[in-house]
Design a protein around this motif. Structure first.
Motif: not given
Lengths: 352, 477
Positions: B129-134, B45-49, B75-76, B114-115
């Protein structure tokens, strides 16, 4: 089978498609909890959106087809063919830039070129590639997707698939294996198709008679007539295709579509089936495919944009007028498997 | 005879060279397809955004857009934030949306993870894993400027750096009023049409700068847009000018409340009440969006309409305000006009418990106070009230009330200013206040006073002047 048989089949196919459309719409209206009037409004808006976006490109293709029909002689092309069967096959993939016709117009052109001595393999490559490899489709795909992986992928995949199939025919096919008797009868005796086991390099350029060129005025008049015929002939398929596409968007729950469209293999199969059933002209199918971009996988979109122009219901019926029935089957199965292979490979290996 | 049969059988079994080649190619292609499938999914699965990254608003939802419809539970189960936040998860097709229950404090750094292993509806998995910060920015303040001239336009300023104010709209005919969407991404405003005297509502997308007209008020004044907390609907006020019937003596209509459904394209608008005899103005939504309160001047009551069951309740009040619904939607604060001794009228504050319609007087005679406006802090733990207590100080000052016992604490005590209007920021730390300098520095009546915009940190008491000659402040999260 008579010469009229394909026409009967075609009419039957059209009637079946319209009945399918009406049945789907009725079922959707009856089972939906939304107001039928609202659904009809949405359907009409979507249908008009698809049709109006596509119609100018169909007109452009029809005009180009008419001009070529009047001013370019098939024997000009045959004379310019390379003698090497492999190179000739590759050249066949790019002949669409000289004959910018969609799948509706390419079959009669190929048949005429065969009678002028065009090698079988070159004709097959041209037949499969020309609906995509031509300037009109280049522009319409660019307008729909811009310059990027879809535009490049569509052209590269089409060329690769068409050349592979053309080379298979170059290696193994002889005219009598491939062409219907009625087509064979139109070929003058000295002509031997290049690429077949019986052909030598010198046989590729056939002996032909040069047709006189039409005067400008007569040619233009004929071109407009041919363009009008082509536009209305192909326009029927566009209208039905647009209605089917609009119906699918309106009446079939997007969740169900999305579920079908997300599997790496099933999505490609579904989009190939759609491309075959919708039978939308290649000059406009890029706009139709936009509706599926967010729900279907990239590989399936690519399969839709490459398999559909090569083979669909209407072109299958037209193939039957030129090729033997089992060859028609091969011309469906080979592009199907090749685009399936590429589509699945893209889905499983290329992050797009 | 036997030989002839054998030849016939041989002819039947003979497959021409061409067909053999084709069949061989077909077999090879099928083999290749099976091989590609058996090698497995190397993309998944690709995460587009993902949104937000870098700087975020305090009310920004966390958005993850997938390439295909997902198994929502998977996902949850693999979604987490640091620090941990409670929130509501919704889906829009293949897009996961997490809305924190409470606004995130300014300056907070949030990490989202998101693991891998989250699966799609078709069984494909997220392979990495998808990770990001803000980081959450300080809420900005939007307002109309100038107050003493036309045209007024919307400006926005950072309270920590008021000099950085920027003009957002450039309407030659002026902006009548406006409100900011709950996530801070859009502004709905009503723009004057100087030729026809009408107002239309428009949407300004702060991310793209795109502008969209969302009403077609040809002979109407459409004003006071109020966003539903989910950002999918706007309630607004509409007055029919009836220009074509002016000759017959028909004047402008009373104000009614209409709604705009932004989830539909084109945007759909309709009256809140199908009974056009039902009037209303000053709409406000409950926190969950299920209720709306409007003031019906014909009835002299606040109307509470429940969208879930279609019920309508009326709370009598003569003050002309639709009050303030508590964040949990169980109580309504509203001012009431009361005649006191000496034929004096005062505006006293009431709270009605909506479950049993019990009315609790928060202030009452013989107190010589006027309570003009009340606003619940987003967590419901405090109430800000603009109160004038002539025994203590001139002008309206802001008090904080404890909703349990209504103990009041004055948090502005500058007699030069009257505090007309205020709003809590989404985090419940600060108020933005529309103040008017009634007295000058010499404590004399200020004949040349112009409205000002201030922010007040209710925790530290810090007051910051954001703009002068400006009005109608709104938080821009």
């Amino acid at each position: 089978m008579t010469a009229e048989t394909p026409s009967v089949f075609r009419r039957f196919a059209l009637a079946a498609l319209i009945l399918l459309l009406v049945a789907v719409a009725l079922m959707a209206v009856l089972t939906s909890n939304r107001d039928p009037g609202t659904l009809l409004n949405i359907f009409t808006t979507r249908f008009l959106g698809i049709f109006l976006e596509a119609a100018p490109f169909l007109l452009l293709g029809a005009l180009a087809s008419g001009l070529i029909d009047s001013f370019v002689r098939p024997d000009d092309i045959a004379r310019l063919m390379p003698r090497n069967p492999a190179i000739a096959t590759v050249v066949g993939a790019f002949m669409g830039f000289i004959f910018p016709v969609c799948e509706c117009g390419v079959v009669p052109v190929v048949r005429r070129l065969y009678t002028k001595g065009l090698p079988i393999s070159v004709g097959v490559t041209f037949l499969l590639a020309a609906p995509v490899i031509n300037p009109v489709v280049l522009v319409s795909t660019y307008v729909a997707y811009g310059f990027g992986p879809v535009l490049i992928g569509r052209f590269v995949i089409t060329i690769v698939v068409a050349i592979i199939i053309g080379l298979i025919f170059a290696v193994a096919a002889r005219p009598r294996d491939v062409l219907r008797a009625s087509t064979l009868a139109m070929i003058p005796p000295p002509v031997v198709a290049g690429g077949s086991p019986e052909a030598s390099a010198s046989d590729i350029i056939p002996i032909y008679t040069r047709a006189p060129r039409k005067p400008l005025g007569v040619g233009l008049r004929d071109a407009m007539g041919t363009a009008a015929d082509d536009f209305f002939d192909m326009g029927r398929y566009l209208i039905i295709g647009s209605m089917l596409a609009a119906a699918m968007q309106t009446f079939i729950p997007q969740e169900a579509m999305a579920t079908l469209g997300s599997g790496p293999v099933t999505s490609v199969l579904v989009m190939q089936a759609l491309a075959f059933l919708l039978s939308v002209c290649s000059t406009v199918d890029a706009f139709l495919s936009l509706a599926f971009v967010n729900t279907f996988t990239p590989g399936s979109i690519m399969a839709f944009l490459t398999f559909g122009p090569m083979v669909d219901i209407k072109s299958m019926l037209m193939f039957a007028g030129v090729f033997k029935p089992r060859v028609v089957a091969y011309l469906i199965i080979l592009p199907f498997l090749l685009t399936l292979l590429i589509g699945v490979w893209i889905n499983l290996n290329v992050p797009l | 005879m036997a030989s002839a049969d054998t030849q016939l059988q041989s002819a039947r079994l003979h497959i021409p060279h061409f067909d053999r080649v084709i069949l061989a190619v077909i077999v090879v292609l099928i083999g290749l397809i099976l091989l590609v499938i058996s090698m497995g999914d190397r993309v998944g699965v690709i995460v587009h955004r993902v949104v937000p990254e870098g700087i975020a608003r305090s009310t920004s939802p966390i958005i993850i857009e997938f390439s295909e419809p997902m198994n929502r539970e998977s996902v949850a189960a693999r979604f987490s934030t640091a620090p941990n936040m409670d929130g509501d998860i919704t889906w829009n097709g293949s897009t996961f949306i997490f809305k924190p229950v409470e606004a995130i404090a300014p300056g907070e750094n949030v990490s989202v993870l998101l693991e891998k292993g989250a699966s799609s509806a078709s069984g494909r998995e997220l392979l990495h894993n998808i990770s990001f910060d803000f980081t959450v920015r300080t809420p900005h303040v939007a307002y109309l400027f100038p107050a003493n001239d036309a045209p007024s336009n919307i400006w926005v300023a950072d309270p920590n750096n008021p000099e950085s104010a920027q003009q957002l709209t450039f309407s030659p005919s002026g902006i009548y009023d406006f409100s900011v969407s709950p996530d801070g991404s859009m502004i709905a405003f009503s723009e004057n049409n100087s030729e026809t005297g009408t107002q239309d509502l428009k949407l300004l997308d702060l991310e793209t700068g795109g502008l969209e007209q969302i009403t077609n008020c040809v002979d109407s004044a459409c004003t006071n847009p109020v966003w539903r907390p989910d950002g999918q609907m706007i309630a607004y006020e509409r007055v029919e000018l009836n220009s074509d019937m002016a000759q017959q003596g028909v004047g402008i209509s009373p104000t009614r409340v209409w709604t705009l459904d932004l989830s539909r394209r084109p945007v759909e608008t309709r009256p809140l009440f199908s009974d056009l005899q039902r009037l209303g103005h000053s709409p406000q939504w409950s926190a969950d969006g299920s209720r709306i309160a409007v003031y019906d001047s014909a009835m002299g009551a606040i109307l509470l309409y429940d969208f879930t069951d279609g019920s309508l309740e009326a709370v009598p009040s003569r003050a002309g305000s639709s009050g303030a619904l508590s964040p949990d939607g169980t109580a309504l604060l509203y001012p009431e006009i009361v005649l006191t001794e000496g034929a004096m009228t005062h505006s006293y504050l009431r709270m009605v418990i909506l479950d049993d319609n019990q009315v609790i007087p928060i202030t009452d005679p013989p107190q010589s106070t006027d309570d003009a406006r009340a606003a619940w802090r987003p967590d419901g733990q405090q109430i800000a009230v603009s109160r004038r207590d002539e025994s203590l100080i001139r002008g309206y000052q802001i008090y904080l009330l404890d909703p349990e016992n209504f103990d009041a604490r004055m948090i502005t005590d500058d007699p030069r200013y009257t505090n007309m209007f205020f709003l809590w920021d989404p985090t419940g730390q600060s108020l933005v206040i529309h103040r008017f300098p009634e007295l000058d520095e010499n404590m004399q009546p200020n004949m040349n006073g112009l409205p000002e915009i201030w922010t007040l940190n209710t925790l530290t008491g810090e007051l910051i002047q954001v703009a002068q000659n400006a009005w109608m402040p709104r938080w821009l999260p």
